[in-house]
Design an enzyme around this catalytic site. Structure first.
Site, mmCIF file in Angstrom:
data_model
loop_
_atom_site.group_PDB
_atom_site.id
_atom_site.type_symbol
_atom_site.label_atom_id
_atom_site.label_comp_id
_atom_site.label_asym_id
_atom_site.label_seq_id
_atom_site.Cartn_x
_atom_site.Cartn_y
_atom_site.Cartn_z
ATOM 1 C CB THR A 184 -0.944 0.027 1.214
ATOM 2 O OG1 THR A 184 -1.814 -1.116 1.144
ATOM 3 C CG2 THR A 184 -1.808 1.282 1.219
ATOM 4 C CG PHE A 186 0.115 4.792 3.560
ATOM 5 C CD1 PHE A 186 0.786 3.587 3.365
ATOM 6 C CD2 PHE A 186 -1.046 4.779 4.332
ATOM 7 C CE1 PHE A 186 0.303 2.399 3.910
ATOM 8 C CE2 PHE A 186 -1.529 3.598 4.880
ATOM 9 C CZ PHE A 186 -0.854 2.403 4.671
#
Lengths: 300, 300
Positions: A184, A186
């Site tokens: 992921t 960010f």
């Protein structure tokens, strides 16, 4: 929370994240800012952005894209709606774990709670353990919290390792995700007038990356004309994302990420050409590009 | 359901849709195929695609994009995973209604059920009626079904007008959505070897539209090179959408919609250039472009 106007070296950085204690977003906060950061949980993404705009937090860590699930479009929309700047990014390797009460055993588990995306990413593990019923919950770390509060030794949760520590639970099996290429990305957001907090320095490359959002004039080739500005100068586009413009059916805002710094001549020229051809352009920020960790590097 | 190999004029077309009876997807089925169609409900999108691939349905109507909420990414992924062809599209004006039991009154309603996206799209109405608590449900038409089954005169649902008719409920207030520029675009999918069922003929323009999906070679300007093929021939791109490639972090499949027919020379040349520069290209289908209804045209 107080609102420091700038972060002096001896002052603790307050970084907000969405989710319960131990969420993957909190792991990202600590990976980016290092151990000394004060990580502040927020209930939802609207509150996360508001904490930064109102000055309650120096920065927030916002998940923007997962390599399996795709873009977190809610956060693209929130970037456009708020006066914030992207000052950094962090890429987290998503490792899912089967987490139970201390002393619980894998064979006894009959029910497993987690966020639907996490359950889907552990589909192979769940298929291999048909005695476990998968139950959708609102959050990965929140499902550990609920499991601990319920106190049942036949229940477990799927979440990151920090969630196990945060709620004093036990990792029964580590790395149960089907696909290890699970990352992921960010972004770190701050107020535009706020001195960006200094990152801990881990996981950042020497390259600079820039994010912007633009609307094309609605005519044939509008998107191509916009992208030509970058392609003619061999600028490396790393991401494009489109979102509908409310009230203007079938028209879109385009989000672009590319490698480069607007302070450098070729990038500045590309931006000037984009601004000349597009209906509107907003630079969201220029920041050090994050490293993608090795997928084999599973923390114990 | 039987699986007719082709649709003879006197044979009834079976078109599958996702959701409960009266769902917006069923409205789209009837808008596209006309009143004689046999509309078959499916529980989820995976089953919807499988019904077409297995031959249980002649066609399925698949929501792909809403002008306020954006792309339905799950269905982009399913298009890539299944051997289906896009043979049509339909644009539905999304009108939300407050639906209660026959005889119920607006002042008595204390709880309103609907899908979270529908609740968000009626945010102004709900703010103006603070006595109504909004409760998230799995489906718009399904929330009408649940409300009718519960039989409570102080509960209501938000859904399309067909859901009120399907479950013998009452439209208490029509057109309660905050933004009337609310359209959903659906694609019609069939098996590649299946003669496309003839549409009812409403809501279709004289133009042809083509959908494809491609992967670029991963190098600077790869996306631009791919789009240049179209821009140099002034082809009108109506949509671009990117989805991550599982197992290849930060690489994407791009979905393109454009106006034109690969049988025509300029489009054929553009496709040849795209195929030469991209890693892979798959044409999803060429079909009559749908008309977008007038937002003021609210059915009573």
């Amino acid at each position: 929370m107080n609102a420091p106007e700038s972060t002096a070296p001896n002052q603790q950085t307050v970084a907000a994240f969405q989710g319960e204690r131990g969420a993957f977003s909190e792991q990202a906060v600590r990976q980016y800012f290092g151990p000394g950061v004060l990580a502040a949980p927020c209930r939802d993404f609207d509150r996360l952005f508001e904490a930064v705009v109102a000055g309650a937090a120096d920065a927030a860590i916002v998940p923007i894209e997962n390599t399996l699930a795709g873009s977190i479009i809610k956060n693209y929309d929130l970037l456009l709606e708020h006066d914030v700047t992207i000052t950094g990014e962090v890429v987290l390797r998503v490792v899912h774990n089967l987490i139970g009460l201390p002393g619980a055993e894998v064979d006894q588990i009959r029910r497993v709670y987690s966020h639907p995306v996490a359950l889907a990413q552990c589909e192979r593990f769940l298929r291999e353990h048909p005695q476990m019923e998968a139950v959708a919950a609102y959050d990965t770390a929140g499902s550990v919290k609920l499991m601990v509060e319920a106190g049942r030794r036949d229940e477990a949760a799927i979440a990151g390792e920090m969630a196990a520590r945060a709620w004093r639970a036990q990792i029964m099996m580590a790395g149960i995700e089907s696909d290890p290429q699970n990352f992921t990305r960010f972004v770190v957001i701050t107020r535009p007038d706020h001195t960006p907090p200094t990152p801990g320095g881990r996981g950042v490359t020497g390259e600079l990356k820039t994010s912007l959002v633009f609307r094309t004039a609605h005519r044939p080739g509008g998107l191509h004309t916009a992208l030509a500005a970058f392609a003619e100068r061999s600028v490396n586009l790393t991401k494009i994302e489109s979102r509908p413009i409310p009230g203007r059916p079938w028209e879109y805002s385009f989000y672009l990420d590319f490698i480069g710094d607007p302070a450098d001549q070729p990038i500045r020229q590309a931006l000037e050409r984009l601004i000349a051809s597009a209906e509107s352009v907003r630079i969201l920020g220029t920041y050090p590009r994050a490293e993608t960790p090795d997928p084999k590097d599973v923390p114990a």
